[in-house]
Motif scaffolding. Structure first.
Motif, PDB file in Angstrom:
ATOM      1  N   UNK A 193     -22.433  39.351  16.995  1.00  0.00           N
ATOM      2  CA  UNK A 193     -23.440  39.537  15.941  1.00  0.00           C
ATOM      3  C   UNK A 193     -24.732  38.799  16.268  1.00  0.00           C
ATOM      4  N   UNK A 194     -24.587  37.600  16.850  1.00  0.00           N
ATOM      5  CA  UNK A 194     -25.776  36.846  17.242  1.00  0.00           C
ATOM      6  C   UNK A 194     -26.519  37.537  18.375  1.00  0.00           C
ATOM      7  N   UNK A 195     -25.751  38.121  19.298  1.00  0.00           N
ATOM      8  CA  UNK A 195     -26.363  38.791  20.445  1.00  0.00           C
ATOM      9  C   UNK A 195     -27.150  40.028  20.011  1.00  0.00           C
ATOM     10  N   UNK A 196     -26.723  40.647  18.927  1.00  0.00           N
ATOM     11  CA  UNK A 196     -27.406  41.853  18.443  1.00  0.00           C
ATOM     12  C   UNK A 196     -28.756  41.537  17.812  1.00  0.00           C
ATOM     13  N   UNK A 197     -28.923  40.313  17.288  1.00  0.00           N
ATOM     14  CA  UNK A 197     -30.172  39.943  16.629  1.00  0.00           C
ATOM     15  C   UNK A 197     -31.177  39.435  17.661  1.00  0.00           C
ATOM     16  N   UNK A 198     -32.433  39.895  17.636  1.00  0.00           N
ATOM     17  CA  UNK A 198     -33.453  39.401  18.579  1.00  0.00           C
ATOM     18  C   UNK A 198     -33.628  37.902  18.435  1.00  0.00           C
ATOM     19  N   UNK A 199     -33.992  37.255  19.546  1.00  0.00           N
ATOM     20  CA  UNK A 199     -34.186  35.811  19.522  1.00  0.00           C
ATOM     21  C   UNK A 199     -35.357  35.461  18.601  1.00  0.00           C
ATOM     22  N   UNK A 200     -35.154  34.430  17.805  1.00  0.00           N
ATOM     23  CA  UNK A 200     -36.232  33.980  16.919  1.00  0.00           C
ATOM     24  C   UNK A 200     -36.258  34.699  15.598  1.00  0.00           C
ATOM     25  N   UNK A 201     -35.218  35.536  15.319  1.00  0.00           N
ATOM     26  CA  UNK A 201     -35.179  36.202  14.024  1.00  0.00           C
ATOM     27  C   UNK A 201     -33.962  35.746  13.266  1.00  0.00           C
ATOM     28  N   UNK A 202     -34.025  35.848  11.975  1.00  0.00           N
ATOM     29  CA  UNK A 202     -32.884  35.538  11.122  1.00  0.00           C
ATOM     30  C   UNK A 202     -32.638  36.719  10.227  1.00  0.00           C
ATOM     31  N   UNK A 203     -31.413  36.853   9.754  1.00  0.00           N
ATOM     32  CA  UNK A 203     -31.074  38.006   8.922  1.00  0.00           C
ATOM     33  C   UNK A 203     -31.405  37.723   7.472  1.00  0.00           C
ATOM     34  N   UNK A 204     -32.089  38.623   6.838  1.00  0.00           N
ATOM     35  CA  UNK A 204     -32.437  38.451   5.431  1.00  0.00           C
ATOM     36  C   UNK A 204     -31.259  38.847   4.573  1.00  0.00           C
ATOM     37  N   UNK A 205     -31.293  38.427   3.290  1.00  0.00           N
ATOM     38  CA  UNK A 205     -30.185  38.727   2.397  1.00  0.00           C
ATOM     39  C   UNK A 205     -30.004  40.214   2.197  1.00  0.00           C
ATOM     40  N   UNK A 206     -31.060  40.985   2.312  1.00  0.00           N
ATOM     41  CA  UNK A 206     -30.959  42.423   2.113  1.00  0.00           C
ATOM     42  C   UNK A 206     -30.505  43.156   3.345  1.00  0.00           C
ATOM     43  N   UNK A 207     -30.271  42.443   4.447  1.00  0.00           N
ATOM     44  CA  UNK A 207     -29.773  43.086   5.652  1.00  0.00           C
ATOM     45  C   UNK A 207     -30.857  43.349   6.672  1.00  0.00           C
TER      46      UNK A 207
END
Length: 232
Positions: A193-207
């Motif tokens: 799941x971490x690998x899928x997210x671009x570096x320097x971004x965080x997941x918002x509550x709305x997805x």
């Protein structure tokens, strides 16, 4: 605790699990697997302590109960083979639900016979002190009872007492290995799941992804770098 009350409590625990399984959705594979594992554990322990203590006590009280005990042992034998298959199946297998359903039906029949016929007879034959002593022994037996079915092991004393103690050791190893596998799978999922997210971004509550907000220290460092560059 009174032996019959203890065993009835076990029956209620298992029935609650049966109802949870029946209410789970067709595609609720993870939920069904977890419920099935609990059913396997509860029934394995329950069958073991009945075979070690309850049934021998019933036969010793009145030889007329022998046929009923032998029938109960056969029902246990069939149930343990089914439990053994369920324990090794994936909930996505096309026969998983059918197999659990057949198990539930057979156990409900078994419980109805025990509580409707065998238990009332034992209550008449055994005094309060005797039932409480048996209940204490059953409670102690739970601590060393196998947590998985072993259908090929003996189901009458003294053979089952020895084999159940050995089976408990084997089951502890199997449960530990399963827990390690579960945790490893959870960690792997988190890494993916971490690998899928671009570096320097965080997941918002709305997805949706939002850019990470820089800290005050990082912002100050960047301002200092800009001033140095300008001075040059």
């Amino acid at each position: 605790m009174n032996a019959l009350k203890l065993l009835k409590n076990d029956h209620r625990t298992v029935e609650a699990l049966f109802k949870q399984f029946e209410k789970a959705g067709d595609k609720a594979f993870k939920e069904k697997q977890e419920i099935a594992r609990k059913i396997v554990k509860e029934l394995s322990i329950h069958a073991a302590i009945e075979e070690q203590l309850l049934y021998p006590a019933a036969r010793a009280q009145d030889e007329r109960l022998e046929d009923q005990v032998l029938e109960a042992l056969e029902e246990h034998h069939v149930a343990k083979w089914t439990l053994n298959e369920i324990d090794r199946m994936s909930p996505e297998d096309e026969r998983f639900d059918a197999k659990v359903t057949v198990l539930i039906e057979s156990i409900r029949h078994h419980v109805k016979e025990e509580e409707g016929e065998l238990f009332p007879k034992l209550e008449r034959l055994m005094g309060k002190a005797q039932l409480e002593a048996l209940g204490a022994a059953l409670e102690q037996a739970k601590a060393i009872a196998p947590t998985h079915p072993h259908p090929m092991s003996p189901d009458t004393p003294p053979g089952n007492v020895i084999s159940d103690a050995l089976a408990k050791i084997i089951d502890m190893g199997r449960d530990a290995a399963r827990e390690v596998g579960r945790r490893a799978g959870k960690v792997a999922t988190q890494v993916m799941n971490r690998a899928k997210n671009p570096r320097g971004t965080v997941k918002a509550s709305g997805g949706t992804a939002k850019r990470a907000v820089p800290t005050k220290r990082a912002a100050a460092a960047r301002r200092g770098t800009r001033r140095t560059s300008a001075a040059r």
